[in-house]
Write a protein that holds these residues in place. Sequence first.
Motif, PDB file in Angstrom:
ATOM      1  N   LYS A   1      -5.201  42.387  55.834  1.00 60.63           N
ATOM      2  CA  LYS A   1      -5.586  41.562  54.686  1.00 60.63           C
ATOM      3  C   LYS A   1      -6.896  42.075  54.092  1.00 60.63           C
ATOM      4  N   GLY A   2      -7.431  43.116  54.720  1.00 60.31           N
ATOM      5  CA  GLY A   2      -8.760  43.605  54.362  1.00 60.31           C
ATOM      6  C   GLY A   2      -8.949  43.976  52.906  1.00 60.31           C
ATOM      7  N   VAL A   3      -7.960  44.621  52.308  1.00 62.20           N
ATOM      8  CA  VAL A   3      -8.146  45.044  50.912  1.00 62.20           C
ATOM      9  C   VAL A   3      -8.422  43.814  50.043  1.00 62.20           C
ATOM     10  N   ALA A   4      -7.805  42.693  50.400  1.00 57.33           N
ATOM     11  CA  ALA A   4      -7.953  41.473  49.608  1.00 57.33           C
ATOM     12  C   ALA A   4      -9.252  40.727  49.916  1.00 57.33           C
ATOM     13  N   ILE A   5      -9.656  40.694  51.184  1.00 57.75           N
ATOM     14  CA  ILE A   5     -10.752  39.779  51.522  1.00 57.75           C
ATOM     15  C   ILE A   5     -12.035  40.494  51.968  1.00 57.75           C
TER      16      ILE A   5
ATOM     17  N   ARG B   1     -13.266  31.948  60.106  1.00 54.70           N
ATOM     18  CA  ARG B   1     -13.971  33.217  59.934  1.00 54.70           C
ATOM     19  C   ARG B   1     -13.724  33.642  58.492  1.00 54.70           C
ATOM     20  N   ILE B   2     -14.774  33.689  57.690  1.00 53.47           N
ATOM     21  CA  ILE B   2     -14.620  33.940  56.258  1.00 53.47           C
ATOM     22  C   ILE B   2     -15.692  34.930  55.820  1.00 53.47           C
ATOM     23  N   THR B   3     -15.295  35.994  55.153  1.00 58.22           N
ATOM     24  CA  THR B   3     -16.301  36.921  54.621  1.00 58.22           C
ATOM     25  C   THR B   3     -17.059  36.224  53.484  1.00 58.22           C
ATOM     26  N   PRO B   4     -18.333  36.566  53.293  1.00 59.20           N
ATOM     27  CA  PRO B   4     -19.072  35.992  52.161  1.00 59.20           C
ATOM     28  C   PRO B   4     -18.360  36.234  50.828  1.00 59.20           C
TER      29      PRO B   4
ATOM     30  N   CYS C   1      -9.269  39.495  63.356  1.00 62.56           N
ATOM     31  CA  CYS C   1      -9.188  39.782  61.914  1.00 62.56           C
ATOM     32  C   CYS C   1     -10.564  39.546  61.275  1.00 62.56           C
ATOM     33  N   PRO C   2     -10.818  40.149  60.109  1.00 60.68           N
ATOM     34  CA  PRO C   2     -12.092  39.895  59.425  1.00 60.68           C
ATOM     35  C   PRO C   2     -12.172  38.501  58.810  1.00 60.68           C
ATOM     36  N   VAL C   3     -11.018  37.889  58.508  1.00 60.41           N
ATOM     37  CA  VAL C   3     -10.970  36.462  58.146  1.00 60.41           C
ATOM     38  C   VAL C   3      -9.831  35.837  58.936  1.00 60.41           C
TER      39      VAL C   3
ATOM     40  N   HIS D   1     -20.520  46.695  53.638  1.00 59.02           N
ATOM     41  CA  HIS D   1     -19.587  46.100  54.604  1.00 59.02           C
ATOM     42  C   HIS D   1     -20.318  45.480  55.792  1.00 59.02           C
ATOM     43  N   MET D   2     -21.446  46.072  56.189  1.00 58.17           N
ATOM     44  CA  MET D   2     -22.183  45.525  57.332  1.00 58.17           C
ATOM     45  C   MET D   2     -22.789  44.159  56.972  1.00 58.17           C
ATOM     46  N   TRP D   3     -23.313  44.056  55.744  1.00 59.60           N
ATOM     47  CA  TRP D   3     -23.872  42.776  55.299  1.00 59.60           C
ATOM     48  C   TRP D   3     -22.782  41.710  55.309  1.00 59.60           C
ATOM     49  N   GLN D   4     -21.587  42.088  54.836  1.00 61.38           N
ATOM     50  CA  GLN D   4     -20.477  41.130  54.789  1.00 61.38           C
ATOM     51  C   GLN D   4     -20.122  40.625  56.193  1.00 61.38           C
ATOM     52  N   MET D   5     -20.024  41.541  57.155  1.00 62.06           N
ATOM     53  CA  MET D   5     -19.663  41.127  58.524  1.00 62.06           C
ATOM     54  C   MET D   5     -20.761  40.247  59.125  1.00 62.06           C
TER      55      MET D   5
END
Length: 447
Positions: A237-241, A84-87, A153-155, A42-46
């Motif tokens: 939306k975290g579970v999805a993205i 803002r988009i997660t990898p 949000c994360p995205v 998760h840290m790499w993703q952020m």
Amino acid sequence: MTVSNKLKLNLANLAHRQFRDDEFWRVIPGWSNVSRAEFSDHMWQMKHSIKKVDQVKTILGDLCTDSFYQDMQKGQAKTPMNIRITPYIFALMDWSDPINCPMRKQFLPIGSQFLEDHPYYEADSLHEDVDSPVPTITHRYHDKVLFLPTTICPVYCSYCTRSRLIGGSTEAVEKDTYGVNQARMDVAFDYIRSHEEIEDVVISGGDAFMLTAKQFTFIGENLLNIPHIRRLRFATKGVAIYPQKVLTDHEWFNALNGVHKKARDMGKSMVIHTHFSSPKEITMFSKLAMDRLFAEGIIVRNQAVLQEGINDNINDMLLLIKQISYMNIQPYYVYIHDMVPGCEHFRTTIAESVALEKAVRGMTAGFNTPTFVCDAPGGGGKRHVASYEYYDQENGISVWTAPNVKPGEVFFYFDPIRKLSKEAQARWADKASREAMIAAAKKKAGF
Ligand code: SF4
């Protein structure tokens, strides 16, 4: 595509049981050497989230054409939502056809996609601010409140209904984005405590995945300790993205699970409401995250948004419904798109949503069949898409009431003008003529 073509169903496969498990991120030149262990963290993703147009170009290398790059630049001048988009999500986009990719459409705005906003769009189309007795709280339904402790949000989704608040100002829109703030939360808790009719709290935002473990526990426990509160829903939306958060942020997961267990011990409930809109968002990462949540007995429900070119055809909608059901997520709602700025290209008509709802019903168990709803603009709340009082389909005007939410009030939802006949489009172009059409629809509805 016509409505009928979008309703041709392919029942021949069991695609919903297949979860892609390849190292799909390695097709992105900038991540070709990223290992599965790194990508799962998760840290790499952020740390590697995409937040700027130039970053897209750098990471994509030759996969990004000059024309697409220029289109992204133009999008920045128009979009109400920052990037803002997660990898994870970025790598699921189809970079051989980014213009038409449903994943790109949802999260990476481009100039060529935007259409003129509908004459009756509103930044706060659901009047959440109007129905807000204290900051961060919307109290519309008698026994339920919406609590927005953060606007991060994360995205950032291009179709966000709270684009007036979420994710910071853009070139086009000034916003008062905020993070978790103790003084604001105290006021919100006091309000909930002093209103004994409230049993249900939706903690949204913003996104619960951006609450720290400590904040999650603080919010969850304080709300559960209010005697009349029976149900908490954390919206994310975290579970999805960003499923990596569930899989590798153990401190945060334990905080979430701790609130869930405390709720159970008190005879109350804590559930997650998530937000898959496309089957292309689903991979083995999603399945593993859901397996972890399900093993702890945490209920997850889904709220999708109906969007043109993303899920407005029977095969994609059914695959979405069946695949999330297979992962033990209950498909709860499909919302017709709110009339907010910068989203006209996403919107569908009431007729299309009714047709899709009819086509889906009966394809799987009733408890796994989502209710298609229109969140009535102006704060009428969620209404079943076929429960309008009157629908002038020719002019795209539907009339709604909400007797238990706003007795005596009348609400309108308007179909996208581009989907109407040439004659109807001409009538909409003239202010006096559209006001007359709306008045006539209201009268026909009996008001
Ligand atoms: S996760 Fe929800 S609140 Fe955040 S940008 Fe997307 S739709 Fe808006």
